[in-house]
Design a protein around this motif. Sequence first.
Motif, short mmCIF file in Angstrom:
data_model
loop_
_atom_site.label_atom_id
_atom_site.label_comp_id
_atom_site.label_asym_id
_atom_site.label_seq_id
_atom_site.Cartn_x
_atom_site.Cartn_y
_atom_site.Cartn_z
N ILE A 37 0.86 -1.19 0.00
CA ILE A 37 0.00 0.00 0.00
C ILE A 37 0.89 1.23 0.00
N ALA A 38 0.53 2.22 -0.79
CA ALA A 38 1.23 3.51 -0.76
C ALA A 38 0.26 4.57 -0.26
N THR A 39 0.76 5.45 0.59
CA THR A 39 -0.03 6.57 1.11
C THR A 39 0.73 7.87 0.90
N GLY A 40 0.05 8.86 0.37
CA GLY A 40 0.65 10.18 0.16
C GLY A 40 -0.02 11.19 1.07
N SER A 41 0.79 12.06 1.66
CA SER A 41 0.29 12.92 2.72
C SER A 41 0.64 14.39 2.52
N PHE A 42 -0.15 15.23 3.19
CA PHE A 42 0.15 16.66 3.23
C PHE A 42 1.42 16.93 4.03
N ASP A 43 1.98 15.90 4.70
CA ASP A 43 3.24 16.09 5.43
C ASP A 43 4.45 16.01 4.49
N LYS A 44 4.18 15.96 3.17
CA LYS A 44 5.21 15.98 2.11
C LYS A 44 5.90 14.63 1.90
N PHE B 74 9.19 7.84 1.80
CA PHE B 74 9.80 8.56 0.68
C PHE B 74 9.79 10.06 0.99
N ARG B 75 10.98 10.63 1.17
CA ARG B 75 11.11 12.06 1.48
C ARG B 75 11.84 12.79 0.36
N GLY B 76 11.39 13.99 0.04
CA GLY B 76 12.05 14.77 -1.00
C GLY B 76 11.17 15.87 -1.56
N HIS B 77 9.86 15.68 -1.52
CA HIS B 77 8.96 16.74 -1.98
C HIS B 77 9.02 17.93 -1.02
N MET B 78 8.82 19.11 -1.58
CA MET B 78 8.87 20.34 -0.80
C MET B 78 7.49 20.83 -0.39
N ALA B 79 6.44 20.12 -0.81
CA ALA B 79 5.07 20.51 -0.46
C ALA B 79 4.19 19.26 -0.43
N MET C 11 2.18 19.43 -4.66
CA MET C 11 1.90 20.86 -4.78
C MET C 11 3.18 21.65 -5.08
N ASP C 12 4.34 20.96 -5.01
CA ASP C 12 5.60 21.65 -5.32
C ASP C 12 5.88 21.69 -6.82
N ALA C 13 4.91 21.25 -7.64
CA ALA C 13 4.98 21.29 -9.11
C ALA C 13 5.88 20.21 -9.70
N THR C 14 6.29 19.25 -8.91
CA THR C 14 7.09 18.13 -9.42
C THR C 14 6.38 16.81 -9.19
N ALA C 15 6.77 15.85 -10.00
CA ALA C 15 6.44 14.44 -9.74
C ALA C 15 7.74 13.73 -9.47
N LYS C 16 7.68 12.68 -8.68
CA LYS C 16 8.88 11.90 -8.39
C LYS C 16 8.58 10.42 -8.59
N THR D 239 10.56 17.42 -13.61
CA THR D 239 10.36 18.87 -13.47
C THR D 239 9.94 19.49 -14.80
N GLY D 240 9.22 20.57 -14.71
CA GLY D 240 8.77 21.28 -15.92
C GLY D 240 7.43 21.95 -15.73
N HIS D 241 6.57 21.36 -14.89
CA HIS D 241 5.31 22.03 -14.57
C HIS D 241 5.59 23.27 -13.71
N THR D 242 4.69 24.24 -13.80
CA THR D 242 4.88 25.49 -13.06
C THR D 242 3.84 25.68 -11.96
N ALA D 243 3.01 24.67 -11.74
CA ALA D 243 2.03 24.71 -10.65
C ALA D 243 1.80 23.28 -10.18
N GLU D 244 1.00 23.11 -9.13
CA GLU D 244 0.83 21.81 -8.50
C GLU D 244 0.36 20.73 -9.48
N ILE D 245 0.82 19.51 -9.24
CA ILE D 245 0.43 18.35 -10.04
C ILE D 245 -0.70 17.63 -9.30
N LEU D 246 -1.83 17.52 -9.99
CA LEU D 246 -3.04 16.97 -9.36
C LEU D 246 -3.33 15.53 -9.76
N SER D 247 -2.64 15.02 -10.79
CA SER D 247 -2.95 13.67 -11.26
C SER D 247 -1.72 13.03 -11.88
#
Length: 415
Positions: A150-157, A173-178, A197-202, A216-224
């Motif tokens: 199971i993978a869980t993604g959180s607002f704790d980045k 998994f740590r590395g996102h800035m948002a 929300m940091d505009a990157t996918a990893k 990298t390349g998006h300039t706003a949050e990635i929603l999907s």
Amino acid sequence: MKLNRFLIRYYPPGIILEYETRGQQRIKSIDLLHLTPETNPDELLEEIRQSERLITESRAEQVKQLILRLQQKLGQQDHHRFCFCKELKAHILPLTNVAFDKSGSRFITGSYDRTCRVWDTASGTELHKLEGHKNVVYAVSFNNPYGDKIATGSFDKTCKLWCAETGKCFHTFRGHMAEIVCLAFNPHSTLVATGSMDATAKLWDVESGKEVATLTGHTAEILSVYFNTVGNQLVTGSFDHTVAIWDVATGRRIHTLIGHIKEISNVQFNWDCSLIVTGSMDKTCKLWETVSGKCVATLGGHKEEVLDVCFDLSGQHVATASADGTARVFSATTHECLVTLEGHDGEVSKVCFSPQGGRVLTASSDKTARLWDVQTGVCLHVLEGHTDEIFSCIFNYEGNTIITGSKDNTCRIWY
């Protein structure tokens, strides 16, 4: 090459070949996306044999029997009448998402209470409480078809990887800035993709827990984020109004899909990876050719934002959900609107097809979910009982169980 055995795939219809070549075990699938109960099995068998040399004359009758089994399954489709089974007071704060494992025997819920919970579908028993996030658990997923992680993604980045059997946390998994707001496993369960929300996918390695790539390349949050069925490409949708197709092996951006004039709400590949569908706050849905990145159709008609969009498993239909209180079903080939699904008293935030493709399920802020007939647009069933808006609704793999998740802190199981 030596053929070892066949496996059958009901949704979408297909036959999986397990074979050996140079001492290596391999699999390949024969997709039968256009199979119907009326298809001539002998003609289809001949067509398959001409294109697949692993299927020799001695194996022909076996393949024909698999085709007949698939046709029989298709003939049974979508006559299920759903009844309310049980309500689970799943969390002390509102739910964010729900997801089934492949068999449908277990499902998971994420919540604002910072936990993810694993449930037994049949009994409604809580199997595990996944604790450790320091903020909202917003995105949850099993690594289907395996169902052991199971993978869980959180607002704790952070994103956490868990053992589905024991509830143990394998990796953080740590590395996102948002905040992390979306995630997906690749089909082979070797990678997890996260969008933030940091505009990157990893991309993260499931085995080692290490970061593989930052997209990298998006300039706003990635929603999907969404992998294709082969697993070699990832598509991302962003609030910057664009969609990007990425090569998974290199992390290189292949195409940027430009055409929407407002934020992207959802993106998805079709089963054969030839098309991508995108939904947007600009009230439209677009279809794009994967190879060229060109827009092949704009599907309009909604009066407000398109909040969700999806293909059926065969890739023949597209469904859209809108803030205008309706959903629509379009043909993916002719691009015409086939039916408009009207009846909700509030915005429709989620839409999904049954695995068989003959039904559409919608979730709304009017506190109900509805089941619709794809051919006629008739509402077959109103799933009532929640006391606040429903923002998650899913079928299990067999299409005979539905789970709805609500802002009222509960989820409901429907058989």
